[in-house]
Design an enzyme around this catalytic site. Structure first.
Site, mmCIF file in Angstrom:
data_model
loop_
_atom_site.group_PDB
_atom_site.id
_atom_site.type_symbol
_atom_site.label_atom_id
_atom_site.label_comp_id
_atom_site.label_asym_id
_atom_site.label_seq_id
_atom_site.Cartn_x
_atom_site.Cartn_y
_atom_site.Cartn_z
ATOM 1 N N LYS A 1 0.839 -1.193 0.000
ATOM 2 C CA LYS A 1 0.000 0.000 0.000
ATOM 3 C C LYS A 1 0.878 1.248 0.000
ATOM 4 O O LYS A 1 1.818 1.370 0.795
ATOM 5 C CB LYS A 1 -0.907 0.013 1.229
ATOM 6 C CG LYS A 1 -1.969 -1.076 1.212
ATOM 7 C CD LYS A 1 -3.024 -0.804 0.159
ATOM 8 C CE LYS A 1 -4.154 -1.808 0.225
ATOM 9 N NZ LYS A 1 -5.229 -1.518 -0.739
ATOM 10 N N ASP B 1 -0.176 -0.594 -4.653
ATOM 11 C CA ASP B 1 -1.589 -0.220 -4.687
ATOM 12 C C ASP B 1 -1.743 1.160 -4.073
ATOM 13 O O ASP B 1 -1.540 1.339 -2.871
ATOM 14 C CB ASP B 1 -2.431 -1.243 -3.925
ATOM 15 C CG ASP B 1 -3.924 -0.950 -4.000
ATOM 16 O OD1 ASP B 1 -4.310 -0.028 -4.740
ATOM 17 O OD2 ASP B 1 -4.702 -1.645 -3.323
ATOM 18 N N GLU C 1 -1.262 -0.543 -9.179
ATOM 19 C CA GLU C 1 -2.718 -0.663 -9.083
ATOM 20 C C GLU C 1 -3.373 0.668 -8.731
ATOM 21 O O GLU C 1 -3.004 1.306 -7.739
ATOM 22 C CB GLU C 1 -3.067 -1.716 -8.028
ATOM 23 C CG GLU C 1 -4.550 -1.969 -7.862
ATOM 24 C CD GLU C 1 -4.827 -3.095 -6.891
ATOM 25 O OE1 GLU C 1 -5.860 -3.023 -6.195
ATOM 26 O OE2 GLU C 1 -4.020 -4.056 -6.827
ATOM 27 N N ASP D 1 -8.650 -1.055 -10.316
ATOM 28 C CA ASP D 1 -9.445 -1.680 -9.265
ATOM 29 C C ASP D 1 -10.723 -0.882 -9.042
ATOM 30 O O ASP D 1 -11.802 -1.243 -9.510
ATOM 31 C CB ASP D 1 -8.625 -1.765 -7.979
ATOM 32 C CG ASP D 1 -9.412 -2.325 -6.805
ATOM 33 O OD1 ASP D 1 -10.553 -2.799 -7.003
ATOM 34 O OD2 ASP D 1 -8.913 -2.294 -5.665
ATOM 35 N N LYS E 1 -13.289 -8.104 -7.629
ATOM 36 C CA LYS E 1 -13.670 -8.591 -6.307
ATOM 37 C C LYS E 1 -15.111 -9.063 -6.380
ATOM 38 O O LYS E 1 -15.981 -8.352 -6.902
ATOM 39 C CB LYS E 1 -13.504 -7.480 -5.272
ATOM 40 C CG LYS E 1 -12.066 -6.983 -5.179
ATOM 41 C CD LYS E 1 -11.898 -5.836 -4.204
ATOM 42 C CE LYS E 1 -10.431 -5.388 -4.157
ATOM 43 N NZ LYS E 1 -10.202 -4.252 -3.257
#
Length: 328
Positions: free
Chosen positions: A108, A139, A165, A191, A215
């Site tokens: 992250k 991400d 991402e 995403d 997801k």
């Protein structure tokens, strides 16, 4: 699908509050509502800030997984990545130690209150721990503008990034950044531009991403996610939304049913939970998880039951979202 009766859902609902190992996404406990349908256990756990329109998609996924047969798997084992929250560099090794045998780490970055210097230090520590053979992906959760993202890539590219991402929030920004980085060989993954978009295929049509992150819960279920991947024409990574092991089993069903799975999946996040709802949590072993239904443990459901006021809050949310689905 015909909706199960609301009264039956309310009577069967288990609301849990699970502590996290480290603060993640601004929370230190993860709440979820669990149900058991004819096909097995299922999960309804949209994040607290989501409105009813968005949360109702998560309920559709939960009801689909619990009340309808799922696609047949084409693989039994699904390779997964380690997830490294925005921790200090010196804490990276302890986080990675929770993921047995994972060859990939998702780090992250672009978190509020942290600087690019913090990100560089964290990614450097991950690369050192993973070694030259490991894969490191970042991400940003849409946390940069185009210039910030380009600057960050220049600072982080030395760590041999697998992909970046959701570096920016908007599809147009992703498209421009992808053009700017064309010579760098760092793929862009979408995403939020898939799971939170009115049109999840817009990012693919715009040529704004090299791969999509999907997801199961936010996209309305396993079948819906499979259709989006097929129609996008892009490689896919299956990820989680900090689910319990019940929710992760839904993501694993999706990953196991995809015809191609070129990237390790972000489904190892049970390792971020300090507790779970099953005696056999879905934590990576040898860098992978085995697809299949998960059974809850009655004792753990009682031990981690949410407070009465939080239980009531989730039942009210369930009722509102059920009404949204019934009106469609």
């Amino acid at each position: 699908m015909d909706l199960p009766d609301l009264a039956d859902l309310r009577a069967a609902a288990h609301v849990v509050s699970l502590p996290l190992v480290t603060r993640f996404r601004g929370i230190d406990h993860r709440e979820a509502l669990l149900l058991r349908g004819p096909e097995g256990w299922t999960e309804f756990s949209p994040f607290l800030e989501y409105d009813d329109a968005e949360a109702s998609v998560w309920l559709a996924a939960a009801l689909d997984f619990g009340w309808r047969p799922q696609p047949a798997p084409v693989r039994e084992r699904v390779p997964v990545n380690a997830t490294v929250p925005a921790v200090a560099a010196e804490d990276v090794a302890a986080v990675l130690a929770r993921y047995d045998g994972c060859r990939t780490a998702k780090v992250k970055v672009a978190e509020r209150g942290q600087s690019l210097r913090d990100d560089v230090a964290r990614v450097r520590a991950v690369r050192a721990a993973m070694g030259p053979e490991g894969r490191v992906r970042l991400d940003a959760n849409g946390g940069w503008n185009i210039d910030e993202a380009e600057h960050a890539v220049h600072a982080l590219a030395e760590f041999d990034l697998e992909y970046l991402e959701q570096p920016c929030a908007e599809v147009a920004e992703l498209a421009e950044l992808r053009e700017r980085l064309a010579d760098w060989g760092i793929p862009i993954a979408a995403d939020e531009s898939v799971r939170k978009a009115a049109d999840p295929l817009a990012v693919a049509r715009a040529g704004a991403a090299d791969l999509v992150v999907v997801k199961a819960q936010p996209l309305g279920g396993v079948g819906a996610a499979l259709r989006i991947v097929a129609e996008s024409g892009l490689p896919a990574v299956v990820s989680s939304a900090l689910d319990t092991s019940i929710g992760l089993s839904m993501g694993l069903t999706l990953a196991a049913a995809l015809p191609d799975l070129p990237y390790d999946c972000g489904l190892g996040t049970a390792s971020l939970l300090a507790a779970d709802v099953t005696a056999t949590p879905l934590r990576a072993q040898g860098g992978a998880l085995v697809a299949g239904r998960v059974e809850t443990d009655a004792g753990l459901l009682r031990q981690h039951a949410a407070s009465p006021d939080r239980h009531a809050w989730w039942l009210a949310r369930l009722e509102r979202c059920h009404a949204v689905l019934a009106a469609r």
